[in-house]
Design a protein around this motif. Structure first.
Motif, PDB file in Angstrom:
ATOM      1  N   THR A  95     113.459 133.880  53.417  1.00 44.37           N
ATOM      2  CA  THR A  95     112.988 132.410  54.201  1.00 44.37           C
ATOM      3  C   THR A  95     111.478 132.235  54.055  1.00 44.37           C
ATOM      4  O   THR A  95     111.109 131.177  54.719  1.00 44.37           O
ATOM      5  CB  THR A  95     113.643 132.457  55.577  1.00 44.37           C
ATOM      6  OG1 THR A  95     112.786 133.600  56.465  1.00 44.37           O
ATOM      7  CG2 THR A  95     115.062 132.656  55.647  1.00 44.37           C
ATOM      8  N   HIS A  96     110.626 133.163  53.807  1.00 42.19           N
ATOM      9  CA  HIS A  96     109.178 132.797  53.470  1.00 42.19           C
ATOM     10  C   HIS A  96     108.891 132.085  52.423  1.00 42.19           C
ATOM     11  O   HIS A  96     108.197 131.059  52.472  1.00 42.19           O
ATOM     12  CB  HIS A  96     108.549 134.179  53.600  1.00 42.19           C
ATOM     13  CG  HIS A  96     106.904 134.109  53.164  1.00 42.19           C
ATOM     14  ND1 HIS A  96     106.541 134.527  52.122  1.00 42.19           N
ATOM     15  CD2 HIS A  96     106.139 133.526  53.875  1.00 42.19           C
ATOM     16  CE1 HIS A  96     105.200 134.181  51.802  1.00 42.19           C
ATOM     17  NE2 HIS A  96     104.725 133.489  53.082  1.00 42.19           N
ATOM     18  N   SER A 118     107.451 140.290  52.959  1.00 42.37           N
ATOM     19  CA  SER A 118     108.557 139.877  54.008  1.00 42.37           C
ATOM     20  C   SER A 118     109.638 140.937  54.114  1.00 42.37           C
ATOM     21  O   SER A 118     110.285 141.671  53.054  1.00 42.37           O
ATOM     22  CB  SER A 118     109.348 138.621  53.583  1.00 42.37           C
ATOM     23  OG  SER A 118     108.401 137.764  53.924  1.00 42.37           O
ATOM     24  N   SER A 125     116.952 139.387  61.993  1.00 43.04           N
ATOM     25  CA  SER A 125     115.553 139.034  62.257  1.00 43.04           C
ATOM     26  C   SER A 125     114.266 139.357  61.496  1.00 43.04           C
ATOM     27  O   SER A 125     114.691 140.309  60.516  1.00 43.04           O
ATOM     28  CB  SER A 125     115.438 139.670  63.578  1.00 43.04           C
ATOM     29  OG  SER A 125     115.383 141.225  63.570  1.00 43.04           O
ATOM     30  N   TRP A 129     106.122 139.682  57.906  1.00 42.93           N
ATOM     31  CA  TRP A 129     105.930 138.519  57.185  1.00 42.93           C
ATOM     32  C   TRP A 129     104.249 138.447  56.892  1.00 42.93           C
ATOM     33  O   TRP A 129     103.258 139.042  57.384  1.00 42.93           O
ATOM     34  CB  TRP A 129     106.105 137.345  57.726  1.00 42.93           C
ATOM     35  CG  TRP A 129     105.795 136.956  59.054  1.00 42.93           C
ATOM     36  CD1 TRP A 129     104.525 136.217  59.352  1.00 42.93           C
ATOM     37  CD2 TRP A 129     105.848 137.469  60.313  1.00 42.93           C
ATOM     38  NE1 TRP A 129     104.106 136.068  60.470  1.00 42.93           N
ATOM     39  CE2 TRP A 129     105.092 137.026  61.166  1.00 42.93           C
ATOM     40  CE3 TRP A 129     106.868 138.266  60.651  1.00 42.93           C
ATOM     41  CZ2 TRP A 129     105.020 137.169  62.686  1.00 42.93           C
ATOM     42  CZ3 TRP A 129     107.019 138.619  62.069  1.00 42.93           C
ATOM     43  CH2 TRP A 129     105.826 138.218  63.049  1.00 42.93           C
ATOM     44  N   ASN A 133     102.534 132.118  59.761  1.00 45.08           N
ATOM     45  CA  ASN A 133     103.725 131.297  60.206  1.00 45.08           C
ATOM     46  C   ASN A 133     105.035 132.025  59.879  1.00 45.08           C
ATOM     47  O   ASN A 133     105.217 132.511  58.834  1.00 45.08           O
ATOM     48  CB  ASN A 133     103.856 129.992  59.137  1.00 45.08           C
ATOM     49  CG  ASN A 133     102.662 129.236  59.226  1.00 45.08           C
ATOM     50  OD1 ASN A 133     102.222 128.831  60.259  1.00 45.08           O
ATOM     51  ND2 ASN A 133     102.200 128.846  57.928  1.00 45.08           N
ATOM     52  N   THR A 134     105.654 132.527  61.085  1.00 48.45           N
ATOM     53  CA  THR A 134     106.801 133.200  60.881  1.00 48.45           C
ATOM     54  C   THR A 134     107.984 132.662  60.397  1.00 48.45           C
ATOM     55  O   THR A 134     108.283 131.455  60.609  1.00 48.45           O
ATOM     56  CB  THR A 134     107.437 133.684  62.603  1.00 48.45           C
ATOM     57  OG1 THR A 134     106.150 134.186  63.048  1.00 48.45           O
ATOM     58  CG2 THR A 134     108.363 134.579  62.273  1.00 48.45           C
ATOM     59  N   PRO A 135     108.482 133.176  59.271  1.00 51.10           N
ATOM     60  CA  PRO A 135     109.818 132.489  58.580  1.00 51.10           C
ATOM     61  C   PRO A 135     110.948 132.684  59.494  1.00 51.10           C
ATOM     62  O   PRO A 135     110.735 133.514  60.447  1.00 51.10           O
ATOM     63  CB  PRO A 135     110.064 133.375  57.370  1.00 51.10           C
ATOM     64  CG  PRO A 135     109.216 134.912  57.750  1.00 51.10           C
ATOM     65  CD  PRO A 135     108.161 134.644  58.796  1.00 51.10           C
ATOM     66  N   LYS A 136     111.852 131.690  59.034  1.00 48.53           N
ATOM     67  CA  LYS A 136     113.152 131.908  59.873  1.00 48.53           C
ATOM     68  C   LYS A 136     113.805 133.040  59.703  1.00 48.53           C
ATOM     69  O   LYS A 136     113.831 133.702  58.631  1.00 48.53           O
ATOM     70  CB  LYS A 136     114.129 130.620  59.778  1.00 48.53           C
ATOM     71  CG  LYS A 136     113.436 129.494  59.798  1.00 48.53           C
ATOM     72  CD  LYS A 136     114.195 128.103  59.328  1.00 48.53           C
ATOM     73  CE  LYS A 136     113.722 126.591  59.668  1.00 48.53           C
ATOM     74  NZ  LYS A 136     114.489 125.714  58.938  1.00 48.53           N
ATOM     75  N   PRO A 137     114.885 133.516  60.685  1.00 49.35           N
ATOM     76  CA  PRO A 137     115.624 134.713  60.210  1.00 49.35           C
ATOM     77  C   PRO A 137     116.591 134.192  59.297  1.00 49.35           C
ATOM     78  O   PRO A 137     116.752 133.129  58.955  1.00 49.35           O
ATOM     79  CB  PRO A 137     116.251 134.684  61.664  1.00 49.35           C
ATOM     80  CG  PRO A 137     115.705 134.025  62.616  1.00 49.35           C
ATOM     81  CD  PRO A 137     114.969 132.982  62.069  1.00 49.35           C
TER      82      PRO A 137
END
Length: 158
Positions: A95-96, A118, A125, A129, A133-137
Motif C-alpha cells: 500500500t506504500h 515496507s 497492520s 514504512w 506518510n503511513t501507508p494503509k493496512p
C-alpha cells in the motif's frame, strides 16, 4: 576526472539496486521463486477463491506460502501458513508503492520486494514504512479450511 551530477549518480544506483534482488544474500529466495499453483489447484469464483491442498501438498508445511494472481479479475493475494493449524490471506500489493509483497516466515510478516522498505503484520497492520506518510493496512481475507480445501472470501471479487 569530471564529477558526476548527484541526479545521474542516484539514477544509476537505482537501476543497479533494482537489477539485483535483495533476497540473493540469503540461502532461500522466496521473493524470486514465486510458487505457482499447478493446473486446477486454484478455483476463482465471485467472492471466493478455493485452493486444493491435495493438489499443492507443500502448502501443508508450516512456513509455506502461495501467490494467487488473476489480472483479469484484479486479484492479487498471498496465502501463507505461519503456524501448524493457521492460514492467512492478504493483499499481496504494497500500500506504500504498489510493489509485490512476499511472506517472510522467519519474522512472520509480509515484506515489500521492491525496495524492502515496507513491512506488514499478518493482520494487515503496518510494521514499518519508508517515510512520514503511513501507508494503509493491507486488506485481509477470511480463510476457512474444510478438509483438504481452503476457502478464501474476497470481498468485491467478480
Amino acid at each position: 576526472m569530471k564529477p558526476i551530477p548527484r541526479r545521474t549518480f542516484l539514477g544509476s544506483a537505482a537501476v543497479l539496486a533494482s537489477a539485483a534482488c535483495p533476497c540473493l544474500a540469503k540461502t532461500t529466495h522466496d521473493c524470486c521463486t514465486i510458487p505457482v499453483p499447478p493446473e486446477g489447484a486454484v478455483s476463482i469464483s465471485p467472492g471466493l477463491v478455493t485452493i486444493s491442498l491435495a493438489r499443492i501438498p507443500e502448502m501443508r508445511r508450516t512456513g509455506s506460502f502461495l501467490k494467487v494472481v488473476d489480472p483479469a479479475r484484479n486479484l492479487q493475494i498471498i496465502v501463507a501458513k505461519p503456524e501448524k493449524d493457521r492460514f492467512v490471506a492478504l493483499s499481496q500489493k504494497c500500500t506504500h508503492g504498489g510493489g509485490a509483497l512476499t511472506y517472510v516466515h522467519e519474522h512472520k510478516h509480509l515484506w515489500c520486494t521492491c525496495w524492502g522498505h515496507s513491512k506488514f503484520a499478518l493482520d494487515g497492520s503496518v510494521i514499518r514504512w519508508p517515510n512520514k506518510n503511513t501507508p494503509k493496512p493491507l486488506a485481509t481475507h477470511e480463510v476457512a479450511r474444510k478438509g483438504d480445501v481452503l476457502e478464501i472470501r474476497v470481498e468485491g471479487l467478480v
